[in-house]
Design a protein around this motif. Structure first.
Motif, PDB file in Angstrom:
ATOM      1  N   ALA A   1       0.814  -1.211   0.000  1.00 14.19           N
ATOM      2  CA  ALA A   1       0.000   0.000   0.000  1.00 14.19           C
ATOM      3  C   ALA A   1       0.849   1.264   0.000  1.00 14.19           C
ATOM      4  N   SER A   2       1.963   1.266   0.736  1.00 16.67           N
ATOM      5  CA  SER A   2       2.795   2.470   0.802  1.00 16.67           C
ATOM      6  C   SER A   2       3.443   2.767  -0.545  1.00 16.67           C
ATOM      7  N   ALA A   3       3.832   1.715  -1.278  1.00 17.46           N
ATOM      8  CA  ALA A   3       4.428   1.921  -2.600  1.00 17.46           C
ATOM      9  C   ALA A   3       3.406   2.517  -3.557  1.00 17.46           C
ATOM     10  N   LEU A   4       2.167   2.037  -3.517  1.00 22.66           N
ATOM     11  CA  LEU A   4       1.130   2.572  -4.389  1.00 22.66           C
ATOM     12  C   LEU A   4       0.784   4.006  -3.996  1.00 22.66           C
ATOM     13  N   THR A   5       0.784   4.305  -2.696  1.00 21.98           N
ATOM     14  CA  THR A   5       0.532   5.670  -2.240  1.00 21.98           C
ATOM     15  C   THR A   5       1.595   6.620  -2.760  1.00 21.98           C
ATOM     16  N   LEU A   6       2.844   6.193  -2.698  1.00 22.63           N
ATOM     17  CA  LEU A   6       3.933   7.003  -3.246  1.00 22.63           C
ATOM     18  C   LEU A   6       3.760   7.230  -4.746  1.00 22.63           C
ATOM     19  N   ALA A   7       3.397   6.186  -5.453  1.00 26.05           N
ATOM     20  CA  ALA A   7       3.240   6.300  -6.909  1.00 26.05           C
ATOM     21  C   ALA A   7       2.113   7.264  -7.262  1.00 26.05           C
ATOM     22  N   LEU A   8       0.983   7.149  -6.566  1.00 28.13           N
ATOM     23  CA  LEU A   8      -0.165   8.000  -6.882  1.00 28.13           C
ATOM     24  C   LEU A   8       0.070   9.455  -6.485  1.00 28.13           C
ATOM     25  N   ALA A   9       1.047   9.712  -5.621  1.00 28.38           N
ATOM     26  CA  ALA A   9       1.395  11.101  -5.308  1.00 28.38           C
ATOM     27  C   ALA A   9       1.965  11.818  -6.521  1.00 28.38           C
ATOM     28  N   LEU A  10       2.329  11.068  -7.560  1.00 25.27           N
ATOM     29  CA  LEU A  10       2.821  11.666  -8.798  1.00 25.27           C
ATOM     30  C   LEU A  10       1.691  12.108  -9.729  1.00 25.27           C
ATOM     31  N   VAL A  11       0.443  11.822  -9.370  1.00 23.11           N
ATOM     32  CA  VAL A  11      -0.684  12.225 -10.217  1.00 23.11           C
ATOM     33  C   VAL A  11      -0.694  13.739 -10.467  1.00 23.11           C
ATOM     34  N   PRO A  12      -0.433  14.600  -9.458  1.00 23.73           N
ATOM     35  CA  PRO A  12      -0.386  16.040  -9.757  1.00 23.73           C
ATOM     36  C   PRO A  12       0.661  16.401 -10.800  1.00 23.73           C
ATOM     37  N   VAL A  13       1.785  15.695 -10.810  1.00 28.75           N
ATOM     38  CA  VAL A  13       2.812  15.948 -11.822  1.00 28.75           C
ATOM     39  C   VAL A  13       2.291  15.564 -13.206  1.00 28.75           C
ATOM     40  N   VAL A  14       1.624  14.414 -13.295  1.00 24.39           N
ATOM     41  CA  VAL A  14       1.068  13.969 -14.575  1.00 24.39           C
ATOM     42  C   VAL A  14       0.007  14.946 -15.058  1.00 24.39           C
ATOM     43  N   VAL A  15      -0.841  15.410 -14.156  1.00 25.24           N
ATOM     44  CA  VAL A  15      -1.875  16.382 -14.525  1.00 25.24           C
ATOM     45  C   VAL A  15      -1.241  17.658 -15.062  1.00 25.24           C
TER      46      VAL A  15
END
Length: 295
Positions: free
Chosen positions: A98-112
């Protein structure tokens, strides 16, 4: 602030507030209330429920149906936005925790931030100014969460694809033309089909879905799409920073551990990132294809 302005602000922001509260509560009570934990089948049932609600709203309002290209685009965008976070589920917690996926999804603002110019050609804001909040959020999480320990290339590929799919799908859906309710219904239908497909691939029985988890997922799926339409892509992406920040801060307040400089710096970076994501340039209020009055 006048009564009209306050009403407009409340109407615009309540889905985002509810989405963050629902998600944070679910994270907090997950271990003590296992029936609330999501599964692929509860996600599918939740998306289906939210889809039916959106269809009901569109029908009652007599909203015109979408053109074929906008309908197909909304369906594809929804499959990306809602399916991206499911990549980790597809591989299973044995490969991605779960922590790895949380870290990955924190990059969503960068992708946006990177995807905005592709869908909103009138946006000439400096890219670097939009990128740094997401990068700061990831840096803060790296100071607070365990470093991902993944074996093999496939988990890394999935972690890289998850935020790209979610961010690109969100901006694609947000900038389509036509009825918001019909777009939401098609996006949610796509999310349901993706969850069902992943469940079949994983050979998961339908009994894994509980009524409580399905209700949580219905609310989360519906609020996710509604938040995107109401506040725009940049602010929508703030949830992937704000919710982990609230959960981590809640743990600090309850457990009262010793706060070393590393923890303080991580919390500060996440806080500043969340604030700047929630206060983007004014142009975010009128993204292409979605007039401000519809928000």
């Amino acid at each position: 602030m006048s009564e009209t302005a306050a009403s407009s602000t409340f109407r615009r922001w309540w889905p985002f507030v509810c989405l963050c509260v629902f998600t944070a509560v679910r994270w907090s009570v997950g271990e003590s209330v296992p029936a609330s934990l999501p599964s692929l089948w509860s996600t599918a049932l939740g998306c289906l429920t939210a889809c039916l609600i959106a269809l009901t709203v569109a029908t009652l309002r007599h909203e015109p149906k979408l053109l074929l290209r906008d309908g197909l685009a909304s369906f594809a965008a929804g499959s990306l936005m809602l399916g991206g976070p499911l990549l980790g589920v597809l591989l299973g917690t044995r490969f991605i925790d779960a922590s790895a996926l949380t870290l990955a999804l924190a990059l969503v603002p960068v992708v946006v931030a990177v995807a905005r110019p592709a869908f909103h050609r009138g946006d000439r804001q400096e890219l670097a100014g939009r990128l740094w909040p997401g990068i700061a959020a990831v840096a803060g999480m790296l100071l607070l969460l365990p470093q991902p320990a993944l074996s093999g290339a496939l988990p890394w590929i999935a972690l890289g694809a998850a935020p790209i799919m979610a961010g690109v799908g969100a901006m694609w859906l947000r900038t389509r033309a036509g009825s918001a309710s019909w777009r939401a219904a098609l996006a949610l239908a796509a999310g349901m089909l993706v969850a069902v497909a992943v469940a079949f691939v994983r050979h998961l029985p339908v009994s894994h879905a509980t009524l409580l988890a399905s209700a949580f997922d219905a609310a989360t799926a519906g609020l996710t799409v509604l938040t995107l339409f109401r506040v725009g892509g940049t602010r929508w992406s703030a949830q992937f920073v704000l919710v982990p920040l609230v959960v981590i801060a809640e743990g600090v307040l309850l457990l009262r551990p010793h706060l070393d400089p590393r923890t303080i710096a991580g919390l500060a970076l996440m806080l500043f990132a969340a604030v700047f994501l929630l206060l983007p340039p004014k142009m975010d209020d009128a993204e292409f294809g979605v007039p401000v009055s519809d928000e």
